[in-house]
Structures are given as C-alpha cells and as structure tokens.
Design a protein around this motif. Structure first.
Motif, short mmCIF file in Angstrom:
data_model
loop_
_atom_site.label_atom_id
_atom_site.label_comp_id
_atom_site.label_asym_id
_atom_site.label_seq_id
_atom_site.Cartn_x
_atom_site.Cartn_y
_atom_site.Cartn_z
N TRP A 103 0.87 -1.26 -0.01
CA TRP A 103 0.03 0.11 -0.07
C TRP A 103 0.89 1.24 0.12
CZ3 TRP A 103 -0.32 4.47 2.94
CH2 TRP A 103 -1.43 5.13 2.67
N VAL A 104 1.95 1.34 0.89
CA VAL A 104 2.67 2.40 0.92
C VAL A 104 3.41 2.58 -0.35
CG1 VAL A 104 5.01 1.53 2.11
CG2 VAL A 104 4.23 3.71 2.51
N ALA A 105 4.18 1.73 -1.32
CA ALA A 105 4.67 1.82 -2.22
C ALA A 105 3.73 2.42 -3.18
CB ALA A 105 5.14 0.57 -2.74
N ARG A 106 2.43 2.01 -3.47
CA ARG A 106 1.48 2.62 -4.28
C ARG A 106 0.94 4.16 -3.89
NH1 ARG A 106 -1.03 -2.41 -3.22
NH2 ARG A 106 -2.73 -1.27 -2.28
N PHE A 107 1.10 4.24 -2.71
CA PHE A 107 0.78 5.71 -2.01
C PHE A 107 1.82 6.74 -2.62
CE2 PHE A 107 0.99 9.23 0.81
CZ PHE A 107 -0.13 9.58 0.65
N ASN A 108 3.09 6.33 -2.26
CA ASN A 108 4.34 7.00 -2.59
C ASN A 108 4.30 7.43 -4.12
OD1 ASN A 108 5.03 6.88 0.03
ND2 ASN A 108 6.71 5.49 -0.10
N ALA A 109 3.82 6.30 -4.96
CA ALA A 109 3.95 6.60 -6.52
C ALA A 109 2.83 7.56 -7.09
CB ALA A 109 3.73 5.26 -6.92
N GLU A 127 11.76 9.64 3.44
CA GLU A 127 12.34 8.69 2.59
C GLU A 127 13.07 9.35 1.54
OE1 GLU A 127 10.77 5.61 -0.59
OE2 GLU A 127 10.06 5.09 1.29
N PRO A 128 12.56 10.52 0.93
CA PRO A 128 13.42 11.18 -0.05
C PRO A 128 14.61 11.75 0.30
CG PRO A 128 10.94 11.73 -0.16
CD PRO A 128 11.26 11.06 0.98
N LEU A 129 14.59 12.00 1.26
CA LEU A 129 16.04 12.47 1.98
C LEU A 129 16.98 11.02 2.48
CD1 LEU A 129 15.04 14.93 4.66
CD2 LEU A 129 16.38 15.26 2.51
N GLY A 149 17.98 4.95 1.94
CA GLY A 149 16.64 4.51 1.44
C GLY A 149 16.57 3.20 0.47
N PRO A 150 15.33 2.66 0.61
CA PRO A 150 15.15 1.76 -0.29
C PRO A 150 15.35 2.02 -1.88
CG PRO A 150 13.10 2.52 0.45
CD PRO A 150 13.99 3.52 1.25
N GLN A 151 15.43 3.33 -2.42
CA GLN A 151 15.60 3.85 -3.58
C GLN A 151 16.62 4.46 -3.89
OE1 GLN A 151 13.26 2.37 -5.62
NE2 GLN A 151 11.93 1.73 -3.71
N SER A 152 17.71 4.24 -2.82
CA SER A 152 19.01 5.02 -3.07
C SER A 152 19.97 4.42 -4.13
CB SER A 152 19.74 4.94 -1.43
OG SER A 152 19.92 3.61 -1.39
N ARG A 153 20.75 5.20 -4.61
CA ARG A 153 21.88 5.04 -5.52
C ARG A 153 23.42 4.73 -4.71
NH1 ARG A 153 19.58 7.68 -11.07
NH2 ARG A 153 17.48 6.85 -10.68
N GLY A 154 23.56 4.41 -3.78
CA GLY A 154 24.89 4.51 -3.07
C GLY A 154 24.88 5.57 -2.11
N ALA A 191 1.73 17.72 -1.92
CA ALA A 191 2.96 17.47 -2.61
C ALA A 191 3.22 16.05 -2.82
CB ALA A 191 3.94 18.28 -1.84
N ALA A 192 4.38 15.67 -3.71
CA ALA A 192 4.82 14.27 -3.96
C ALA A 192 5.24 13.65 -2.86
CB ALA A 192 5.27 14.46 -5.25
N VAL A 193 4.96 13.81 -1.76
CA VAL A 193 5.41 13.09 -0.44
C VAL A 193 5.68 11.64 -0.49
CG1 VAL A 193 5.27 14.99 1.10
CG2 VAL A 193 3.38 13.25 1.04
N GLN A 194 6.60 11.00 0.19
CA GLN A 194 6.62 9.63 0.50
C GLN A 194 6.67 9.28 1.82
OE1 GLN A 194 9.65 8.01 -2.23
NE2 GLN A 194 9.74 9.66 -3.51
N LEU A 195 5.95 8.35 2.01
CA LEU A 195 5.63 7.68 3.51
C LEU A 195 6.66 6.67 3.76
CD1 LEU A 195 1.80 7.64 4.11
CD2 LEU A 195 3.51 8.99 5.45
#
Length: 304
Positions: A44-50, A86-88, A95-100, A132-136
């Motif tokens: 659910w949280v991934a769908r909300f974040n998108a 999460e974006p920070l 985070g789970p979507q980080s690139r290093g 705003a395009a926030v991510q939980l």
C-alpha cells in the motif's frame, strides 16, 4: 520486513501449540509487510508513494493508526519526527530507492526538503491525501506496531508469559517457568563486541533501541548516520550513540526512541523528563561511552 523474529513462551495447559502460534504470528507479519513495506512495489505504501501531488488513497485501519501516531509525534517534537523522510534517505544513500551512499550538495538537499513534511499530508475520512509528492516510510514505527499486534493476539490465545522480538523491538509479559523475571539486556553501542550497559527485569513492557552504530558511512573523515533530522535535511550530528525507550506500548517505544535520537542527549532527556518517558541515552565520549537515564527509567527494576 527483511529481518528476523523470535518468540519465547511458557507453554500453558490446553494452550495453543507451536504450529498455531507460528501461523498466527506470520500472518500478521505478512499483513503488515503487504501494507507498509517500502521494498516491494505492490505494498500500500509503495502505491501511495507513487501517486502525484493532489492524489488520495483509501487507508486501512492500521495505516490510519500509524499516520495519526506519526502526526502526533511530529507535532509534539516540532518536526523532529517525520514519516515523510524517505526522499532524504534515498538522497543520502540509506533509503530503499537509493543509488549509493554519498554527501549531497546544499541545493540538492533543499530541493528534496520541499517534498518532506507532515504538513503535506491530509486525512479525509478514511483517505490519506497529499498536496505535494511526499513519500511515506513507516520503518520507524511499523515494527513496534507489529509487536503490539502480535502480543495482543498471543494473549487472546491464552499465553500469559512470553518474550517477543520482531526486528529487535521487544514485548515482555509474565515470568519464566521457574518464577524468575524475563531479562532484557541493553547493549553498549560498540562495534567490536557485544556488551551489556544495563539488564532490566521486565513484565508488561515494550522495549525499543535506536542508534547510529549499525548504519552509517564516513566521508572525508566525517561520520554520517542513517538517523535524519527532517528539519535540516541531513543526518544528525551529535554525540548520542543510542537511545532505549521502555513503555507499555511497543509502538510508542519505537517512535519515541527515534524521536529522542534525533533530538540528541540534552534536548532528548529534557523531552523525556517533561513527559515521564523511561529512556536511557548513551553518549559517545573520547574515553568511551557515558549513560544518562531519565527519572522514569531509573525507576525500572534492574537485574542484580
């Protein structure tokens, strides 16, 4: 949840067997994972974040509970606790979507900070909306919530004495078969060996520890922790190595340990004293570690 769990319990006459307990426990874990995991795209949280800014999504009762609890902690702490960091974390490499892991520039941090903050969330009945395009990210409280859910189910099934551990968040009830108390050791935040700072004898409490000694990186001689201050957009920079909170609610202990870790030892201890929170702060000093406990923590029974 990408981690482990364990349950130690005293067998009750006519009580549930191991297979039933495992089935019940893992069903709750699967439910929480399906709603709150940031590492699976169908949660659910991934769908909300998108969803884009201005969108809303129907919330389950557990999500409503955690959003409400997170909002209260954010308000109480002046924004030191925030479920939208999460974006920070992705930006800095945690985070789970980080690139290093990396140290971003000031401009990058300020751009991402515009997408962080509970003020961008709005509850509309059973829906959660965002302007705003926030991510939980529920990682700071989901485990504590799960411990409370499982513990309530265990007691409904007739267990009166157990020690439950889910991803390191604990709940303790009753006594061992020999009548002695369950003992919970609080680690000194060392990286070279395990060492107990305090050993508590508990009954009816949840226990949560937050620290900077497991997840961090160094760059140009500076240490960067995975604990973020949402107000600055950067990892915390103080001498607090870990905070342990003991509370009747594992959810509350989980959230408060993160909040106090962000505040640091001095402001965190003042916050704990004002609200009667049982908290142990361990600070990193040149000669080793120094422990400071709140008044409520001092009142807890310790092992001799």
């Amino acid at each position: 949840m990408g981690s482990r769990y364990s349950l130690k319990y005293v067998v009750e006459p006519g009580g549930p067997g191991r297979a039933q307990l495992q089935q019940v426990l893992e069903a709750i874990l699967a439910e929480v994972d399906g709603q709150m995991s940031t590492y699976r795209g169908d949660s659910w949280v991934a769908r909300f974040n998108a969803l884009p800014a201005g969108a809303c999504a129907a919330m389950s009762v557990p999500v409503q509970e955690l959003v409400g609890f997170g909002t209260r902690l954010s308000d109480d702490s002046g924004g030191a606790f925030d479920l939208t960091v999460e974006p920070l974390m992705n930006l800095w490499g945690f985070g789970p979507q980080s690139r290093g892991e990396r140290v971003p520039g000031t401009v990058e941090i300020e751009q991402v900070r515009r997408l962080v903050g509970h003020q961008h969330l709005r509850v509309d009945g059973a829906q959660l909306c965002k302007d705003a395009a926030v991510q939980l990210d529920f990682d700071s409280i989901a485990a504590g919530y799960t411990v409370d859910r499982v513990a309530a189910q265990l007691e409904a099934l007739g267990l009166r004495s157990y020690l439950l551990d889910i991803t390191g968040e604990l709940k303790v009830r009753g006594r061992k078969p020999d009548g002695s108390s369950w003992r919970v050791a609080i680690e000194t935040p060392r990286e070279d060996r395990l060492e107990a700072e305090r050993v508590l004898e508990l009954d009816g409490y949840g226990v949560s520890t937050s620290g900077d000694y497991r997840k961090y990186f160094t760059a140009d001689g500076r240490r960067y922790s995975h604990t973020f201050d949402p107000r600055s957009g950067a990892p915390v920079e103080h001498d607090l190595a870990s905070v342990t909170v003991v509370d009747g609610s594992a959810l509350r202990a989980d959230g408060l340990s993160t909040l106090l870790m962000v505040l640091g030892a001095q402001r965190g201890l003042a916050f704990a004293e004002e609200r009667g929170i049982a908290a142990l702060f361990i600070r990193r000093q040149a000669e080793g570690f120094q422990a400071q406990a709140s008044t409520a923590f001092h009142a807890l029974p310790t092992a001799r």
